[in-house]
Design an enzyme around this catalytic site. Structure first.
Site, short mmCIF file in Angstrom:
data_model
loop_
_atom_site.label_atom_id
_atom_site.label_comp_id
_atom_site.label_asym_id
_atom_site.label_seq_id
_atom_site.Cartn_x
_atom_site.Cartn_y
_atom_site.Cartn_z
N PRO A 63 1.04 -1.23 0.10
CA PRO A 63 0.16 -0.11 -0.24
C PRO A 63 0.92 0.92 0.50
O PRO A 63 1.89 1.54 0.85
CB PRO A 63 -1.08 -0.38 1.12
CG PRO A 63 0.37 -1.35 2.15
CD PRO A 63 0.27 -1.52 1.30
N GLU A 64 0.52 1.75 -1.49
CA GLU A 64 1.27 2.96 -1.51
C GLU A 64 -0.15 4.53 -0.89
O GLU A 64 -1.33 3.98 -0.38
CB GLU A 64 1.98 3.81 -2.24
CG GLU A 64 3.09 2.90 -2.27
CD GLU A 64 4.23 2.74 -3.30
OE1 GLU A 64 4.18 3.68 -3.98
OE2 GLU A 64 4.97 1.98 -3.53
N LYS A 70 1.51 7.52 3.84
CA LYS A 70 0.83 6.39 4.12
C LYS A 70 -0.10 6.20 5.62
O LYS A 70 -0.41 4.93 5.40
CB LYS A 70 1.25 5.19 4.46
CG LYS A 70 2.24 5.20 2.66
CD LYS A 70 3.43 5.04 2.27
CE LYS A 70 4.63 5.15 1.05
NZ LYS A 70 6.38 4.62 1.38
N HIS A 101 -4.43 -14.05 9.61
CA HIS A 101 -3.36 -13.47 10.21
C HIS A 101 -4.42 -12.01 10.58
O HIS A 101 -3.64 -11.03 11.04
CB HIS A 101 -2.39 -12.31 8.85
CG HIS A 101 -1.54 -13.69 8.54
ND1 HIS A 101 -0.76 -14.31 8.77
CD2 HIS A 101 -2.03 -14.00 7.10
CE1 HIS A 101 0.22 -15.60 8.45
NE2 HIS A 101 -0.76 -15.59 7.21
N ARG A 112 2.59 -9.98 7.63
CA ARG A 112 4.04 -9.59 8.06
C ARG A 112 4.77 -8.65 8.61
O ARG A 112 5.00 -8.40 9.13
CB ARG A 112 4.98 -8.96 6.67
CG ARG A 112 4.66 -9.65 5.81
CD ARG A 112 5.06 -9.45 3.86
NE ARG A 112 4.54 -9.95 2.91
CZ ARG A 112 5.12 -9.95 1.97
NH1 ARG A 112 6.29 -8.52 1.27
NH2 ARG A 112 4.53 -10.41 0.39
N LYS A 167 19.66 19.23 -0.30
CA LYS A 167 20.18 18.30 -0.40
C LYS A 167 21.11 17.81 -0.91
O LYS A 167 21.44 17.76 -2.54
CB LYS A 167 19.37 17.36 -0.28
CG LYS A 167 17.29 17.43 0.49
CD LYS A 167 18.33 16.56 1.95
CE LYS A 167 17.41 16.39 2.86
NZ LYS A 167 17.08 16.50 4.59
N ARG A 211 16.26 -3.28 -2.11
CA ARG A 211 14.65 -3.47 -2.08
C ARG A 211 15.14 -3.10 -4.04
O ARG A 211 16.44 -3.72 -4.32
CB ARG A 211 14.22 -2.84 -1.84
CG ARG A 211 14.62 -1.34 -2.14
CD ARG A 211 13.30 -0.38 -1.25
NE ARG A 211 13.35 0.08 -0.44
CZ ARG A 211 13.40 0.82 0.85
NH1 ARG A 211 12.47 1.52 0.27
NH2 ARG A 211 13.60 0.36 1.47
#
Length: 294
Positions: free
Chosen positions: A2-3, A61, A96, A125, A168, A278
């Site tokens: 989910p975003e 989120k 779950h 998870r 940055k 990732r």
DNA sequence: CAAGGCTCCTGATAGC
DNA sequence: TGCTATCAGGAGCCTT
């Protein structure tokens, strides 16, 4: 995973099915699901009992349900695999199931179409969870004060974001995933927006021009709005919206998960690179590796 | 202080 | 067949 769009779909589901309902009882089935509630599961349970939920809000989120007359809000984050389901009270527990919220309106009536349902937090998870926090004067749970506004927030400041990028010493995908700069963007939509912008994920942010930033933000918003229009996206069967209906949207992905497949713009095989524990998917032709900066 | 990396967790899948 | 390794990754927290 989910975003922002998925979380917004969940928020809308909660607004319809959970807002203005009074909590009768809370059951925590896995302590890790309330680990951000430092006072513990029993405290979490007791503080919710008897109180009524207000209208849910969201930033990035994170989403939260105000608890009326308490000055506090129930904060929720879905992590990687979290789901908030509104289920009939007699439907079997999910494998779950971590948290169950029963309501005081279980006697269904014509006025309470939601009667007979309960709220369930299901999370394989266990990266997600729920917790209770003081609500600050601006309506935000205090523990997410550091989370930036998201790009769909009307008050998101494009110019401030651009200036932050210039300041940055980092790279563009890191910046997109930095929730203190811009919230709601995860690995999937980052790759999608970068592909649309023809930007390599390791491009330094310090020399981005204002038009480039504007274009990137435009693509971030387009990708998110497209996903929202379809009801959220995921190709991971773990993601289900608030009523348990799958929110698949994978066919519209242009970059994420397309290793070896032809770039939809130029036909060059897409690549996957390990990146920050990732993956990053990109077109080696359209999204050129940046020259080593300074 | 900023930047980057580590870690939590479970289940699907690949490889031997 | 059954074991082990790998991968998925948000975000707090720790190190440099």
């Amino acid at each position: 995973m989910p975003e922002l769009p998925e979380v917004e779909v969940v928020r809308r589901g909660l607004e319809r099915w959970v807002a203005h309902r009074t909590v009768a009882e809370v059951e925590v089935l896995h302590p890790r699901a309330v680990r951000r509630h430092l006072a513990g599961a029993d405290d979490f349970t007791h503080r919710l009992k008897g109180h009524r939920f207000g209208v849910p809000s969201r930033r990035g989120k994170y989403l939260w349900l105000p608890l009326e007359d308490t000055g506090q809000s129930v904060l929720a984050h879905l992590g990687m695999s979290g789901q908030l389901l509104v289920q009939p009270h007699d439907s079997p527990d999910e494998k779950h199931l971590r948290i169950r919220v029963r309501f005081a309106d279980m006697q269904a009536s014509a006025a309470a179409a939601a009667g007979g349902t309960e709220l369930r937090f299901v999370d394989q998870r266990t990266f997600g969870g729920m917790s209770l926090h003081d609500t600050t004067p601006d309506g935000l749970p205090d523990v997410i004060a550091h989370i930036a506004r998201d790009p769909l927030d009307p008050l998101f400041d494009d110019e401030a974001f651009h200036q932050a990028l210039r300041r940055k010493r980092t790279t563009i995908k890191r910046a997109l995933l930095d929730q203190s700069l811009i919230s709601g963007v995860g690995n999937i939509y980052a790759d999608e927006a970068l592909w649309r912008s023809r930007l390599h994920y390791d491009r330094p942010t310090a020399n981005l021009t204002r038009p480039r930033t504007a274009e990137l933000l435009g693509h971030v918003r387009d990708v998110m709005n497209a996903a929202l229009a379809v009801g959220g996206t995921s190709f991971d069967s773990l993601y289900v919206n608030v009523n348990g209906e799958s929110g698949y949207f994978d066919r519209s992905l242009d970059a994420y998960g397309r290793e070896g497949l032809p770039c939809k713009r130029c036909g060059t095989p897409m690549r996957r690179r390990p990146w920050m524990n990732r993956s990053s998917y990109f077109c080696p032709q359209c999204q050129r590796v940046p020259r080593i900066a300074s």
